[in-house]
Structures are given as C-alpha cells and as structure tokens.
Motif scaffolding. Structure first.
Motif, PDB file in Angstrom:
ATOM      1  N   GLU A 254      -3.891  -3.330  -0.881  1.00 43.30           N
ATOM      2  CA  GLU A 254      -2.468  -3.308  -1.206  1.00 43.30           C
ATOM      3  C   GLU A 254      -1.785  -4.632  -0.909  1.00 43.30           C
ATOM      4  O   GLU A 254      -0.824  -5.011  -1.581  1.00 43.30           O
ATOM      5  CB  GLU A 254      -1.771  -2.201  -0.405  1.00 43.30           C
ATOM      6  N   VAL A 255      -2.274  -5.354   0.077  1.00 45.84           N
ATOM      7  CA  VAL A 255      -1.515  -6.488   0.607  1.00 45.84           C
ATOM      8  C   VAL A 255      -2.125  -7.843   0.267  1.00 45.84           C
ATOM      9  O   VAL A 255      -1.400  -8.796  -0.011  1.00 45.84           O
ATOM     10  CB  VAL A 255      -1.373  -6.350   2.140  1.00 45.84           C
ATOM     11  N   VAL A 256      -3.435  -7.947   0.267  1.00 46.64           N
ATOM     12  CA  VAL A 256      -4.078  -9.255   0.135  1.00 46.64           C
ATOM     13  C   VAL A 256      -4.404  -9.538  -1.323  1.00 46.64           C
ATOM     14  O   VAL A 256      -5.141  -8.792  -1.965  1.00 46.64           O
ATOM     15  CB  VAL A 256      -5.363  -9.320   0.988  1.00 46.64           C
ATOM     16  N   ASP A 257      -3.846 -10.609  -1.827  1.00 51.68           N
ATOM     17  CA  ASP A 257      -4.103 -11.002  -3.200  1.00 51.68           C
ATOM     18  C   ASP A 257      -5.549 -11.455  -3.357  1.00 51.68           C
ATOM     19  O   ASP A 257      -6.100 -12.118  -2.498  1.00 51.68           O
ATOM     20  CB  ASP A 257      -3.150 -12.133  -3.601  1.00 51.68           C
ATOM     21  N   ARG A 258      -6.177 -11.061  -4.476  1.00 51.45           N
ATOM     22  CA  ARG A 258      -7.550 -11.440  -4.794  1.00 51.45           C
ATOM     23  C   ARG A 258      -8.525 -10.976  -3.703  1.00 51.45           C
ATOM     24  O   ARG A 258      -9.482 -11.657  -3.364  1.00 51.45           O
ATOM     25  CB  ARG A 258      -7.665 -12.949  -5.027  1.00 51.45           C
ATOM     26  N   GLU A 259      -8.267  -9.814  -3.179  1.00 55.11           N
ATOM     27  CA  GLU A 259      -9.185  -9.216  -2.210  1.00 55.11           C
ATOM     28  C   GLU A 259     -10.406  -8.625  -2.903  1.00 55.11           C
ATOM     29  O   GLU A 259     -11.517  -8.701  -2.399  1.00 55.11           O
ATOM     30  CB  GLU A 259      -8.461  -8.112  -1.418  1.00 55.11           C
ATOM     31  N   ALA A 260     -10.202  -8.023  -4.069  1.00 54.73           N
ATOM     32  CA  ALA A 260     -11.283  -7.333  -4.772  1.00 54.73           C
ATOM     33  C   ALA A 260     -11.823  -8.187  -5.913  1.00 54.73           C
ATOM     34  O   ALA A 260     -11.087  -8.933  -6.554  1.00 54.73           O
ATOM     35  CB  ALA A 260     -10.775  -5.994  -5.312  1.00 54.73           C
TER      36      ALA A 260
ATOM     37  N   MET B 143     -16.779  -2.731  -7.570  1.00 57.25           N
ATOM     38  CA  MET B 143     -15.968  -3.832  -7.075  1.00 57.25           C
ATOM     39  C   MET B 143     -16.239  -4.045  -5.590  1.00 57.25           C
ATOM     40  O   MET B 143     -16.573  -3.108  -4.860  1.00 57.25           O
ATOM     41  CB  MET B 143     -14.487  -3.557  -7.326  1.00 57.25           C
ATOM     42  N   PHE B 144     -16.079  -5.272  -5.179  1.00 54.69           N
ATOM     43  CA  PHE B 144     -16.422  -5.666  -3.818  1.00 54.69           C
ATOM     44  C   PHE B 144     -15.199  -6.250  -3.114  1.00 54.69           C
ATOM     45  O   PHE B 144     -14.245  -6.685  -3.765  1.00 54.69           O
ATOM     46  CB  PHE B 144     -17.577  -6.669  -3.848  1.00 54.69           C
ATOM     47  N   LEU B 145     -15.250  -6.249  -1.796  1.00 54.06           N
ATOM     48  CA  LEU B 145     -14.119  -6.695  -0.990  1.00 54.06           C
ATOM     49  C   LEU B 145     -14.481  -7.952  -0.217  1.00 54.06           C
ATOM     50  O   LEU B 145     -15.581  -8.056   0.346  1.00 54.06           O
ATOM     51  CB  LEU B 145     -13.702  -5.596  -0.004  1.00 54.06           C
ATOM     52  N   ARG B 146     -13.576  -8.883  -0.175  1.00 54.16           N
ATOM     53  CA  ARG B 146     -13.838 -10.139   0.533  1.00 54.16           C
ATOM     54  C   ARG B 146     -14.017  -9.916   2.027  1.00 54.16           C
ATOM     55  O   ARG B 146     -14.757 -10.627   2.687  1.00 54.16           O
ATOM     56  CB  ARG B 146     -12.698 -11.125   0.280  1.00 54.16           C
ATOM     57  N   HIS B 147     -13.338  -8.906   2.564  1.00 56.03           N
ATOM     58  CA  HIS B 147     -13.446  -8.595   3.996  1.00 56.03           C
ATOM     59  C   HIS B 147     -14.301  -7.361   4.205  1.00 56.03           C
ATOM     60  O   HIS B 147     -14.029  -6.517   5.050  1.00 56.03           O
ATOM     61  CB  HIS B 147     -12.061  -8.372   4.593  1.00 56.03           C
ATOM     62  N   GLU B 148     -15.351  -7.267   3.427  1.00 57.76           N
ATOM     63  CA  GLU B 148     -16.154  -6.060   3.312  1.00 57.76           C
ATOM     64  C   GLU B 148     -16.597  -5.439   4.633  1.00 57.76           C
ATOM     65  O   GLU B 148     -16.625  -4.211   4.787  1.00 57.76           O
ATOM     66  CB  GLU B 148     -17.404  -6.369   2.476  1.00 57.76           C
ATOM     67  N   GLY B 149     -16.963  -6.268   5.598  1.00 60.23           N
ATOM     68  CA  GLY B 149     -17.546  -5.742   6.827  1.00 60.23           C
ATOM     69  C   GLY B 149     -16.559  -5.355   7.904  1.00 60.23           C
ATOM     70  O   GLY B 149     -16.950  -4.805   8.935  1.00 60.23           O
ATOM     71  N   PHE B 150     -15.270  -5.625   7.678  1.00 64.67           N
ATOM     72  CA  PHE B 150     -14.285  -5.441   8.740  1.00 64.67           C
ATOM     73  C   PHE B 150     -13.268  -4.339   8.443  1.00 64.67           C
ATOM     74  O   PHE B 150     -12.210  -4.303   9.048  1.00 64.67           O
ATOM     75  CB  PHE B 150     -13.550  -6.764   8.998  1.00 64.67           C
ATOM     76  N   LEU B 151     -13.585  -3.453   7.505  1.00 66.26           N
ATOM     77  CA  LEU B 151     -12.618  -2.420   7.135  1.00 66.26           C
ATOM     78  C   LEU B 151     -12.241  -1.557   8.329  1.00 66.26           C
ATOM     79  O   LEU B 151     -11.063  -1.300   8.579  1.00 66.26           O
ATOM     80  CB  LEU B 151     -13.188  -1.539   6.015  1.00 66.26           C
ATOM     81  N   GLY B 152     -13.233  -1.075   9.053  1.00 70.10           N
ATOM     82  CA  GLY B 152     -12.968  -0.216  10.203  1.00 70.10           C
ATOM     83  C   GLY B 152     -12.212  -0.938  11.296  1.00 70.10           C
ATOM     84  O   GLY B 152     -11.288  -0.381  11.901  1.00 70.10           O
TER      85      GLY B 152
END
Length: 413
Positions: free
Chosen positions: A154-160, A347-356
C-alpha cells in the motif's frame, strides 16, 4: 500511512547508541531470525508540515496539532536461527533492546518488552530473558505477515514486480484495487494466505516442501555449508543432467497434444533411476539446480491451484527462500503462467524476507507506542507510531536480502 521521503540506502552498520535506536522488532523462524529496527538521524526532528502529505497536513491543521516528524532509517538484519546467539550478541552490542528507554528517568526499573513473531519467541523466550533481560511480546505470525505485506504494497512505490525470461517489470499497485490477493510465504515451509484487506485474511493452504526442504536435501546431497552457498551452486548447474524430460521419453519430440514441450520436466531427478551411475557421478551443481527447480515448480503449481479456488488473479510471493534469485523467480512465474494459461500472475516483493518482521514492527502502532517519538519540549504526546512514505528512490537493482536500511520519516498521528 501517507507520503514523505523513502529511499533505499546501503547499510553502513553505524553502531548507534541506545539514544539513536527508537524501536526494534523480531521475526524468528525455523531457518532465519530477521530484525527490523528504526534509528534516528542527527538533528532528525523536522517540521511536520513540510514532511507530511497534504491530506495529513489538512487533518493536522483541523486538529490544531503540530506533531514532530522524526527522520531516520528503517534497518534490516538477518541471522541463521541456528546461530541465535550471534543475533543476541548483535542486539546487545548495538543496544537495540534499549531503544526508547533513554527517555525514562529510571530505565533499569522498566520491564523491556520487544515485539516478536514466528515460532522463535516461544522457543527462545528464556534465552532472550537471560542474556538481554527482555521479554518477547509475541505477535501472531499470520497477522504480522499480512500486516507487513499490506503495508509494503500500500505504501512503498515499486515494491512489487514480475520476473520472467530474465525480464523484471515493476508493477504500479492501485491501493483501491489491491485486494483480494494470495500471499505465498516461502520460509522453511510454505504458507498460503488469502488476503481481503487490513486484518482480513484466511490461511487457505500450505506445503511442507519449502526452503527448509531445499536446504535440508541440498545439505545431504552436496557439500554445501550454507543456504546461500547451495543457491550459488545452482547457478552453475544443469538440471537436464538429472531430471527426466518429456523429450527423453518421446525421443526428443514434444508432446504437443497436451501442450508439453520436449524440455518440460517429466520427472524430477528421474534420470537417476535409470542411469547406471552412483551419486558421486552426478555433479553437485546439477543436483542443486534440479532440487531448486523441483521445489519452485511444486510451490508455483500449488499456489496457482489455491488462487484458482478463490478466483484470485494475483499471487505475491515472499520469504527468504526466493532471495531474488533469478532462476527461482523465473521458475515460479513459468509454473503459474503455465497452469493458469496466462490468466494469473506471479509477483514478487522487494522486501520479500522481512514481511513478518515489518508486521511485528508495525504492531506497536495498535498497542499505543507513545513515548518513543516525543520531543522533550513537545506538550502534546503522540498517540501512535506511523510511517510517512513516498516513492522509492535510489538504485532499484540493488539486493535487499538483509543488512540494509531504508531512509524514511516517522511521525505521530
């Protein structure tokens, strides 16, 4: 959650004092321990009117308040859970667990509690208490995963972004059209969550064949000593030396009637059952490649089948198994594309490993994180911690798998 500055910066490990650290959260999984912590910059308090979006500025003016904005960095760090004491040593050396308590007159009399999620806060609660004198305030793992993913999307541009055929394409996410989606978190195992909004989600499936499978079998079958070493080894391999392909069965021909090319995998590791070879005759890099392909294909197919159950077109993959590894992302994407006939997207996330960990960090908001951002001469105490984020700036090709930091602003709303 509104807009100001947000930039990726390499982490210089500045070794801040406890007066610089304002918040810490942990996600301790079966394989990795992830840390997210906020450190303020020198002279970090700025005029909120200049830093907060116009909508938030309007809300503030109506309330006749002028809450401070604190500029700093959101830092990321990871450790192997098997080396949890290294993580604790890092926290102790950096004084991360003391963040915010410098404002108390008698911090020694305060019970220090740190937000944490995953299975580790249960398993290692006594260890953290013994070594750091802190209590791990446990947050639900699924709650944190979803909260972290929602926040980033929702907040970070170009996250996905999508990735297929060595081509990465960033996706512009419409906040009004984000939900529903399927969140596939690939850690030691795999959890699949249907997300319908903030706090609205359901775990719909999962599989025990995940990152732990890749690392566990890889360790048994090769001489690799770490997950990253095994992943790097897979770059050099050729899975065709181990996998049985459709062409191996059909004399080099496609099975065009059902849409299978000659290069499609008919049986992972299938050649090993017919070749007159011992295990030592197979190259470790080929084994690593085949293993990564097998697990990624399996996860991609199961993910799509669950998306199909609920009519979901978008699948977001997270977790440290991916490590932004091109072959892993491409395999997941090809699997989703193949089984959905191009109707669904991986689709993938730039901060993929830190969601939790991000979700655990943000959970302090709902619990009333008050004193952390109070300027000494501020009369009106803020009631919560919120992030003010705008478009990402800086190198978009940089890795973001641990030991990084993000420049951002935090304000009290």
């Amino acid at each position: 959650m509104n807009s100001t500055q947000f930039r990726i910066q390499p982490n210089s490990d500045p070794n801040p004092s406890s007066t610089d650290v304002y918040h810490l959260a942990l996600d301790i999984g079966g394989s990795l321990c992830k840390l997210v912590y906020f450190t303020k910059d020198d002279d970090s308090f700025v005029d909120g009117e200049a830093e907060i979006s116009s909508r938030k500025t309007s809300e503030k003016s109506k309330g006749n308040r002028n809450h401070p904005v604190l500029k700093g960095r959101l830092n990321f760090k990871k450790f192997e859970t098997s080396k949890i004491n290294d993580c604790i040593d890092f926290i102790k050396t950096m004084k991360l667990h003391l963040g915010g308590f410098q404002q108390q007159e008698n911090p020694g009399n305060q019970q220090i509690s740190i937000k944490a999620t995953g299975g580790g806060p249960y398993k290692y609660a006594d260890l953290f208490k013994e070594r750091l004198g802190i209590t791990l305030d446990k947050e639900d793992e699924m709650d944190c995963l979803v909260a972290g993913a929602n926040f980033l999307l929702e907040v970070v541009d170009r996250e996905a972004f999508t990735y297929m055929g060595d081509q990465r394409q960033f996706m512009q996410i419409d906040q009004n059209d984000l939900y529903p989606y399927l969140l596939v978190n690939i850690g030691s195992g795999v959890g699949m969550i249907k997300v319908e909004g903030d706090g609205k989600f359901e775990r719909v499936s999962g599989t025990s064949i995940g990152g732990g499978t890749f690392w566990g079998l890889g360790k048994l079958l090769t001489n690799c000593k770490s997950f990253d070493e095994l992943l790097e080894l897979s770059y050099q391999g050729n899975n065709r030396a181990v996998d049985m392909l459709v062409g191996d069965i059909y004399g080099g021909m496609d099975y065009s009637k059902i849409g299978l090319s000659s290069t499609a995998i008919a049986s992972s590791f299938g050649k090993a059952m017919s070749d007159n070879k011992d295990r030592e005759d197979y190259k470790p890099e080929d084994i690593a490649r085949s293993l990564l392909r097998m697990i990624s294909n399996n996860i991609g197919q199961i993910s799509y089948l669950n998306a199909l159950r609920f009519g979901l077109k978008r699948i977001f993959f997270g977790g440290f198994f991916i490590r932004r590894h091109p072959f892993t992302m491409d395999t997941l994407s090809v699997a989703v594309n193949f089984w959905s006939k191009g109707e669904a997207k991986a689709m993938f996330l730039r901060h993929e490993g830190f969601l939790g960990a991000v979700g655990a960090f943000m959970s302090s908001d709902k619990h009333g994180l008050k004193e952390l951002l109070v300027k000494q001469d501020t009369q009106q105490s803020p009631t919560k911690l919120s992030f003010a984020v705008n478009k990402l700036q800086g190198p978009l090709d940089g890795e973001l798998n641990g030991d990084e930091s993000i420049e951002c602003s935090v304000y009290a709303a």
